[in-house]
Design a protein around this motif. Structure first.
Motif, PDB file in Angstrom:
ATOM      1  N   ASN A 336       0.804  -1.232   0.000  1.00 50.07           N
ATOM      2  CA  ASN A 336       0.000   0.000   0.000  1.00 50.07           C
ATOM      3  C   ASN A 336       0.834   1.279   0.000  1.00 50.07           C
ATOM      4  O   ASN A 336       0.266   2.372   0.023  1.00 50.07           O
ATOM      5  N   TRP A 337       2.191   1.168  -0.016  1.00 54.22           N
ATOM      6  CA  TRP A 337       2.983   2.390   0.186  1.00 54.22           C
ATOM      7  C   TRP A 337       2.638   3.481  -0.824  1.00 54.22           C
ATOM      8  O   TRP A 337       2.168   4.555  -0.462  1.00 54.22           O
ATOM      9  N   GLU A 338       2.824   3.227  -2.097  1.00 53.74           N
ATOM     10  CA  GLU A 338       2.561   4.301  -3.071  1.00 53.74           C
ATOM     11  C   GLU A 338       1.064   4.535  -3.260  1.00 53.74           C
ATOM     12  O   GLU A 338       0.659   5.521  -3.878  1.00 53.74           O
ATOM     13  N   LEU A 366       1.067  -4.332   4.426  1.00 56.90           N
ATOM     14  CA  LEU A 366       0.831  -3.018   5.041  1.00 56.90           C
ATOM     15  C   LEU A 366       2.189  -2.388   5.328  1.00 56.90           C
ATOM     16  O   LEU A 366       2.985  -2.916   6.115  1.00 56.90           O
ATOM     17  N   ASP A 367       2.430  -1.258   4.694  1.00 61.48           N
ATOM     18  CA  ASP A 367       3.741  -0.601   4.788  1.00 61.48           C
ATOM     19  C   ASP A 367       3.765   0.355   5.983  1.00 61.48           C
ATOM     20  O   ASP A 367       2.951   0.258   6.916  1.00 61.48           O
ATOM     21  N   ASP A 368       4.655   1.295   5.932  1.00 62.09           N
ATOM     22  CA  ASP A 368       4.933   2.243   7.006  1.00 62.09           C
ATOM     23  C   ASP A 368       3.668   2.988   7.463  1.00 62.09           C
ATOM     24  O   ASP A 368       2.802   3.315   6.646  1.00 62.09           O
ATOM     25  N   GLY A 369       3.585   3.275   8.780  1.00 61.82           N
ATOM     26  CA  GLY A 369       2.524   4.155   9.271  1.00 61.82           C
ATOM     27  C   GLY A 369       1.497   3.477  10.159  1.00 61.82           C
ATOM     28  O   GLY A 369       0.524   4.101  10.556  1.00 61.82           O
ATOM     29  N   LEU A 411       3.707  -7.272   6.758  1.00 62.75           N
ATOM     30  CA  LEU A 411       3.846  -6.067   7.567  1.00 62.75           C
ATOM     31  C   LEU A 411       5.248  -5.470   7.457  1.00 62.75           C
ATOM     32  O   LEU A 411       6.244  -6.193   7.401  1.00 62.75           O
ATOM     33  N   TRP A 412       5.287  -4.136   7.485  1.00 61.77           N
ATOM     34  CA  TRP A 412       6.531  -3.361   7.389  1.00 61.77           C
ATOM     35  C   TRP A 412       7.082  -3.073   8.790  1.00 61.77           C
ATOM     36  O   TRP A 412       6.327  -2.762   9.718  1.00 61.77           O
ATOM     37  N   PHE A 413       8.388  -3.162   8.936  1.00 63.99           N
ATOM     38  CA  PHE A 413       9.080  -2.730  10.161  1.00 63.99           C
ATOM     39  C   PHE A 413      10.341  -1.960   9.765  1.00 63.99           C
ATOM     40  O   PHE A 413      10.919  -2.213   8.702  1.00 63.99           O
ATOM     41  N   VAL A 476       7.382 -10.187   6.144  1.00 65.00           N
ATOM     42  CA  VAL A 476       7.882  -8.975   6.804  1.00 65.00           C
ATOM     43  C   VAL A 476       8.752  -8.197   5.825  1.00 65.00           C
ATOM     44  O   VAL A 476       9.669  -8.762   5.217  1.00 65.00           O
ATOM     45  N   LYS A 477       8.441  -6.918   5.666  1.00 65.29           N
ATOM     46  CA  LYS A 477       9.334  -6.035   4.907  1.00 65.29           C
ATOM     47  C   LYS A 477      10.192  -5.300   5.931  1.00 65.29           C
ATOM     48  O   LYS A 477       9.683  -4.548   6.751  1.00 65.29           O
ATOM     49  N   TRP A 478      11.489  -5.531   5.879  1.00 69.15           N
ATOM     50  CA  TRP A 478      12.428  -4.996   6.868  1.00 69.15           C
ATOM     51  C   TRP A 478      13.144  -3.808   6.243  1.00 69.15           C
ATOM     52  O   TRP A 478      14.026  -3.982   5.414  1.00 69.15           O
ATOM     53  N   ASP A 479      12.788  -2.629   6.661  1.00 66.70           N
ATOM     54  CA  ASP A 479      13.300  -1.407   6.036  1.00 66.70           C
ATOM     55  C   ASP A 479      14.435  -0.808   6.867  1.00 66.70           C
ATOM     56  O   ASP A 479      14.642  -1.164   8.035  1.00 66.70           O
ATOM     57  N   MET A 480      15.146   0.138   6.304  1.00 66.74           N
ATOM     58  CA  MET A 480      16.248   0.822   6.993  1.00 66.74           C
ATOM     59  C   MET A 480      16.515   2.104   6.214  1.00 66.74           C
ATOM     60  O   MET A 480      17.020   2.043   5.112  1.00 66.74           O
ATOM     61  N   ASN A 481      16.116   3.234   6.793  1.00 63.63           N
ATOM     62  CA  ASN A 481      16.008   4.434   5.967  1.00 63.63           C
ATOM     63  C   ASN A 481      17.013   5.544   6.228  1.00 63.63           C
ATOM     64  O   ASN A 481      16.743   6.699   5.882  1.00 63.63           O
ATOM     65  N   ARG A 482      18.116   5.251   6.864  1.00 67.45           N
ATOM     66  CA  ARG A 482      19.139   6.288   6.927  1.00 67.45           C
ATOM     67  C   ARG A 482      20.518   5.653   7.135  1.00 67.45           C
ATOM     68  O   ARG A 482      20.644   4.564   7.688  1.00 67.45           O
ATOM     69  N   ALA A 528      16.144  -1.030   2.104  1.00 66.27           N
ATOM     70  CA  ALA A 528      16.837   0.052   2.806  1.00 66.27           C
ATOM     71  C   ALA A 528      16.625   1.311   1.990  1.00 66.27           C
ATOM     72  O   ALA A 528      17.411   1.616   1.106  1.00 66.27           O
ATOM     73  N   SER A 529      15.517   1.983   2.281  1.00 64.44           N
ATOM     74  CA  SER A 529      15.180   3.165   1.518  1.00 64.44           C
ATOM     75  C   SER A 529      15.327   2.825   0.034  1.00 64.44           C
ATOM     76  O   SER A 529      16.074   3.463  -0.697  1.00 64.44           O
ATOM     77  N   GLY A 530      14.624   1.802  -0.382  1.00 62.45           N
ATOM     78  CA  GLY A 530      14.847   1.234  -1.709  1.00 62.45           C
ATOM     79  C   GLY A 530      15.972   0.235  -1.599  1.00 62.45           C
ATOM     80  O   GLY A 530      16.003  -0.612  -0.709  1.00 62.45           O
ATOM     81  N   GLY A 545      14.730  -8.903  -1.908  1.00 63.89           N
ATOM     82  CA  GLY A 545      14.985  -7.553  -1.401  1.00 63.89           C
ATOM     83  C   GLY A 545      14.333  -6.538  -2.314  1.00 63.89           C
ATOM     84  O   GLY A 545      14.210  -6.761  -3.530  1.00 63.89           O
ATOM     85  N   TRP A 546      13.898  -5.427  -1.727  1.00 63.81           N
ATOM     86  CA  TRP A 546      13.276  -4.358  -2.510  1.00 63.81           C
ATOM     87  C   TRP A 546      14.387  -3.625  -3.238  1.00 63.81           C
ATOM     88  O   TRP A 546      15.328  -3.115  -2.629  1.00 63.81           O
ATOM     89  N   LEU A 547      14.246  -3.572  -4.560  1.00 67.45           N
ATOM     90  CA  LEU A 547      15.353  -3.172  -5.420  1.00 67.45           C
ATOM     91  C   LEU A 547      15.648  -1.673  -5.389  1.00 67.45           C
ATOM     92  O   LEU A 547      16.793  -1.241  -5.426  1.00 67.45           O
ATOM     93  N   SER A 548      14.579  -0.898  -5.356  1.00 65.72           N
ATOM     94  CA  SER A 548      14.750   0.547  -5.447  1.00 65.72           C
ATOM     95  C   SER A 548      13.420   1.209  -5.150  1.00 65.72           C
ATOM     96  O   SER A 548      12.367   0.623  -5.419  1.00 65.72           O
ATOM     97  N   ASP A 549      13.459   2.434  -4.667  1.00 67.64           N
ATOM     98  CA  ASP A 549      12.219   3.189  -4.510  1.00 67.64           C
ATOM     99  C   ASP A 549      11.810   3.851  -5.809  1.00 67.64           C
ATOM    100  O   ASP A 549      10.790   4.544  -5.853  1.00 67.64           O
ATOM    101  N   ASP A 550      12.607   3.685  -6.843  1.00 67.62           N
ATOM    102  CA  ASP A 550      12.194   4.169  -8.144  1.00 67.62           C
ATOM    103  C   ASP A 550      11.372   3.068  -8.808  1.00 67.62           C
ATOM    104  O   ASP A 550      11.906   2.031  -9.197  1.00 67.62           O
ATOM    105  N   TYR A 604       2.489  -5.503  -6.888  1.00 67.20           N
ATOM    106  CA  TYR A 604       1.910  -4.204  -7.267  1.00 67.20           C
ATOM    107  C   TYR A 604       2.085  -3.244  -6.098  1.00 67.20           C
ATOM    108  O   TYR A 604       2.184  -3.658  -4.942  1.00 67.20           O
ATOM    109  N   GLU A 605       2.076  -1.968  -6.436  1.00 71.93           N
ATOM    110  CA  GLU A 605       2.212  -0.956  -5.396  1.00 71.93           C
ATOM    111  C   GLU A 605       1.372   0.242  -5.821  1.00 71.93           C
ATOM    112  O   GLU A 605       1.898   1.263  -6.260  1.00 71.93           O
ATOM    113  N   LEU A 606       0.068   0.081  -5.802  1.00 65.06           N
ATOM    114  CA  LEU A 606      -0.847   1.129  -6.248  1.00 65.06           C
ATOM    115  C   LEU A 606      -2.230   0.798  -5.704  1.00 65.06           C
ATOM    116  O   LEU A 606      -2.459  -0.299  -5.191  1.00 65.06           O
TER     117      LEU A 606
HETATM  118  C1  DGJ Z   1      11.444   3.201   2.089  1.00 64.86           C
HETATM  119  C2  DGJ Z   1      11.029   2.001   1.313  1.00 64.86           C
HETATM  120  O1  DGJ Z   1      11.923   1.736   0.290  1.00 64.86           O
HETATM  121  C3  DGJ Z   1       9.614   2.228   0.781  1.00 64.86           C
HETATM  122  O2  DGJ Z   1       9.235   1.160  -0.026  1.00 64.86           O
HETATM  123  C4  DGJ Z   1       8.690   2.412   1.938  1.00 64.86           C
HETATM  124  O3  DGJ Z   1       8.618   1.221   2.672  1.00 64.86           O
HETATM  125  C5  DGJ Z   1       9.156   3.559   2.797  1.00 64.86           C
HETATM  126  N1  DGJ Z   1      10.543   3.439   3.164  1.00 64.86           N
HETATM  127  C6  DGJ Z   1       8.329   3.654   4.036  1.00 64.86           C
HETATM  128  O4  DGJ Z   1       8.797   4.581   4.898  1.00 64.86           O
END
Ligand code: DGJ
Length: 740
Positions: A336-338, A366-369, A411-413, A476-482, A528-530, A545-550, A604-606
């Motif tokens: 559901n992110w995008e 269910l992604d972030d939030g 679920l996203w973490f 589980v989608k394991w994210d890391m954004n910085r 990791a942020s994509g 692994g999630w390839l990219s946020d693009d 899908y992400e829409l």
């Molecule tokens: C970065 C991820 O790459 C996105 O798919 C999304 O999960 C956001 N973080 C959520 O904050």
């Protein structure tokens, strides 16, 4: 296959049908590198391969012998301070400040199979006859140091896996300030270096340049393998291409800071090495303590870059990825992110899941939030309890509703992070990395939790386990954004600080290990942020692994193409998103977006409810297609055919292992007008077999398709209504199947 040891000459020859790797004890007791390449006949000795020559100014080891200089010898794991002027593989600092060391041969051990690396991700075997491991013991009596070099050779793969282990055997402590996983000296430098460079939203673009004198390197000092470089490089002969010629691949099974470099010396010889980045690294060892480096995977190919990639694909898909999902068909998901970002309600989420179920999609994510008081990215990371304002029934409630639709729930973490605005940070300000006497940098408004501390890892592990236990979560989608900036572990002594980068990633691995063991049937996807941590280390825990946020369909072609140099199709999380695309504002047709995403773990992400009836019909058909072909797409042999970095079109194909069918994908970025004739040479088919081609009324033998090529010329110069005119950002699939 295996390790041949010539005790009288001190030669170790690791070989299988495809490759030879040879090292030898040198007259000074250190190890020399003799040969690495395609298989050669074994002999008792190859003394001439240790080339010695008098060179002016060179520091020499033996008095009176001006030909034995470490500066000019090809070594196996070079030291600092004993005459080699190039970059060392390791460095040790003693209490008195001396950094000189010299490890000499003491003995060896050969064992079947491959040992695990404690706490580190590693390639493995399923039965002991798949591989053999050589451990060479070296010692530096002056510092009481022991060094073990580990080598594994596989029966089936042209692969050597290497790592090193240090131990302090004496009372005085010392510090390891550099510890590469591999160093390899090659006799010449007539190579081009290929690496995967980029940035957020354009990860793993192909970068190729000729080697030149001096050092050329790629690295990460961000605490994760990074969007900017991937822990991989290939050395290809200048005449090698995708299909022919000699290539050496070097991939590091590690997710933290790394350095990979090629050093060309004045004699034109080449030293290539890879390991943990020495910047900020200082590992104290007291008596009896050990340090094990991550491992590096060397692949040799005489069938060009595709040959190298295919070895990595199979090895990493079957002997690095593990667990329940390794060989299983991956569920088609909708995330559901995008669609909603963080603005969702239980109803809006449920509506997407419901539509997804109707279209045949198997998993809702269910992604972030969904936690704490999270409404935007300024708060609540670390507070892993459901946000009841958005989800009155909690995660358990929405997860049960989704599973009642016949779908799985994911679920996203973001386990490694904490928001300054969170209950966790209020309770434990000392749990973040950074020095309390300075302002700590924020990235995406968040701090990095100090995973070098067991109590922090355990706390987060428990919170995640609570959620996963009380709700039917199967992904589980394991994210890391910085990235990690303020490297300091509060409350720890000076000695500890140089270990924090590495301990941080060991903490991540520990948490992954704990959760994947506690929930073996849950599918983990790293992110990791994509694609900021898309590396072999992650693949050990998370098979995709999630390839990219693009998510733009055209940009993804480049990202997938670059990623394919090392990583298997099965590992690439690929989603079809909405148009205009949220990153590029481009509108790639739905069919082309899907064709690109087919070559990965599809989803899908829409908001599916916003699609027209006709588009929903297309989605239904795409889902059907993936269900029918995903096993073939994930296990087939992948060939890059045409590079999006060089042309206005790109192409790749997957061939089944039995070579009876293949799927070719052709992507067009810019529609040419009245262009010349075009043929695409295929690969991997059987030359003698006849194949039918999905959009042609004729058949061709495999040799014709591979030597002459598949005719792709447009049948019109660009006038409207021609069936072959496609337009910008389009894609097509062509099936090639044996006749009968
Ligand atoms: C970065 C991820 O790459 C996105 O798919 C999304 O999960 C956001 N973080 C959520 O904050």
């Amino acid at each position: 296959m295996g390790v041949i040891v010539h005790e009288t000459t001190g030669v170790f020859h690791l070989c299988n049908d495809q490759i030879s790797y040879m090292i030898r004890k040198m007259p000074n007791g250190q190890l020399g590198q003799l040969y690495y390449g395609s298989r050669i006949r074994d002999r008792e000795d190859f003394p001439h391969l240790l080339e010695r020559a008098h060179r002016d100014m060179a520091p020499c080891v033996f008095p009176g012998d001006t030909t034995f200089s470490l500066e000019h010898l090809k070594q196996e794991y070079p030291a600092f301070g004993t005459g080699d002027m190039r970059y060392p593989a390791y460095e040790i600092c003693r209490e008195n400040g001396s950094r000189i060391s010299s490890f000499c041969y003491r003995g060896y051990r050969v064992r079947p199979g491959k040992p695990e690396l404690c706490g580190l991700p590693a390639v493995y075997v399923e039965s002991e006859d798949e591989a053999e491991t050589l451990e060479i013991a070296l010692e530096d009596p002056v510092i009481g140091g022991k060094l073990t070099l580990l080598y594994t050779i596989f029966e089936e793969f042209p692969v050597i896996v290497r790592s090193a282990r240090f131990e302090n055997g004496q009372d005085l402590p010392w510090e390891l300030t550099r510890a590469m996983s591999i160093s390899l000296d090659l006799p010449d430098c007539r190579y081009e270096m290929l690496d995967l460079a980029g940035a957020s939203l354009r990860e793993r673009y192909v970068d190729l340049h000729r080697l030149h004198p001096g050092v050329q390197s790629i690295h990460s000092m961000r605490g994760h393998s990074s969007h900017q470089f991937n822990p991989f490089l290939a050395l290809k002969r200048e005449n090698a291409d995708e299909h022919t010629g000699e290539v050496i691949g070097l991939s590091l099974v590690y997710s933290g800071n790394f350095l990979a470099q090629a050093e060309v010396d004045t004699m034109g010889t080449l030293r290539v090495m890879a390991g943990i980045h020495p910047e900020g690294f200082c590992w104290p060892l007291k008596k009896g303590e050990e340090f094990q480096t991550p491992e590096a995977v060397l692949v040799y190919s005489d069938q060009g870059l595709n040959g190298m990639s295919q070895v990595y694909h199979k090895l990493y898909r079957t002997r690095l990825a593990r667990g329940h999902w390794r060989d299983r068909e991956r569920p088609i998901l909708v995330n559901n992110w995008e669609a909603t970002y963080m603005k969702f309600t239980e109803e809006s989420i449920y509506a997407i899941a419901k539509k997804a179920g109707e279209l045949g999609i198997e998993l809702f994510v269910l992604d972030d939030g969904w936690f704490g008081k999270r409404e935007d990215d300024t708060s609540s990371l670390g507070d892993w309890t459901p946000n009841r304002k958005k989800l009155p029934g909690g995660i358990a409630g929405i997860a049960r509703s989704v599973t009642k639709l016949g779908m799985q729930f994911g679920l996203w973490f973001e386990p490694e992070m904490v928001s300054p605005k969170s209950e966790l940070y209020e309770a434990h300000p000392d749990w973040v990395l950074g020095s309390s006497d300075r302002e700590i940098c924020r990235g995406r408004h968040q701090y990095v939790l100090d995973f070098s501390k067991d109590e922090v890892v355990n706390y987060i592990g428990e919170r995640m386990e609570d959620i996963l236990r009380e709700s039917p979560v199967s992904y589980v989608k394991w994210d890391m954004n910085r990235s990690i900036s303020d490297l300091f572990s509060v409350g720890r002594d000076r000695e500890h600080q140089g270990t924090v980068y590495h301990r941080q990633i060991l903490g991540v691995y520990r948490l992954y290990d704990r959760l994947t063991k506690a929930f073996p049937q849950v599918l983990f996807e790293s992110c990791a942020s994509g694609g900021g941590r898309f590396d072999p280390g992650m693949l050990f825990y998370a098979p995709q692994g999630w390839l990219s946020d693009d998510t733009d369909g055209a940009e993804r072609v480049k990202i997938q193409y670059g990623t394919s140099y090392v990583y298997p199709v099965s590992s690439m999380g690929n989603h079809v998103s909405a148009v205009p695309n949220h990153q590029t504002f481009r509108s790639v047709p739905l069919a082309a977006r899907a064709i690109c995403a087919y070559f990965g773990a599809f989803g899908y992400e829409l908001d599916l409810n916003l699609l027209t009836e006709e588009e929903q019909g297309q989605v239904r058909e795409q889902v059907r297609f993936v269900k029918e072909h995903r096993r073939f797409l994930h296990t087939g042999i992948f060939y890059r055919l045409r590079s999006p970095f060089e042309e206005k079109e790109a192409a790749w194909m997957v061939v089944s292992e039995d070579r009876k069918k293949a799927l070719v994908a052709v992507f067009r970025f810019r529609q040419p007008v009245n262009r010349g004739y075009d043929r695409l040479r295929l690969a991997g088919l059987c030359p003698e077999w006849e194949y039918e081609i999905s959009d042609r009324d004729y058949c061709c033998f495999g040799d014709e398709l591979m030597q002459v090529g598949l005719i792709l010329s447009d049948r019109a110069s660009g006038v409207l209504n021609s069936e072959t005119v496609q337009g910008d950002d389009t894609a097509r699939l062509i099936w090639v199947r044996t006749v009968g």
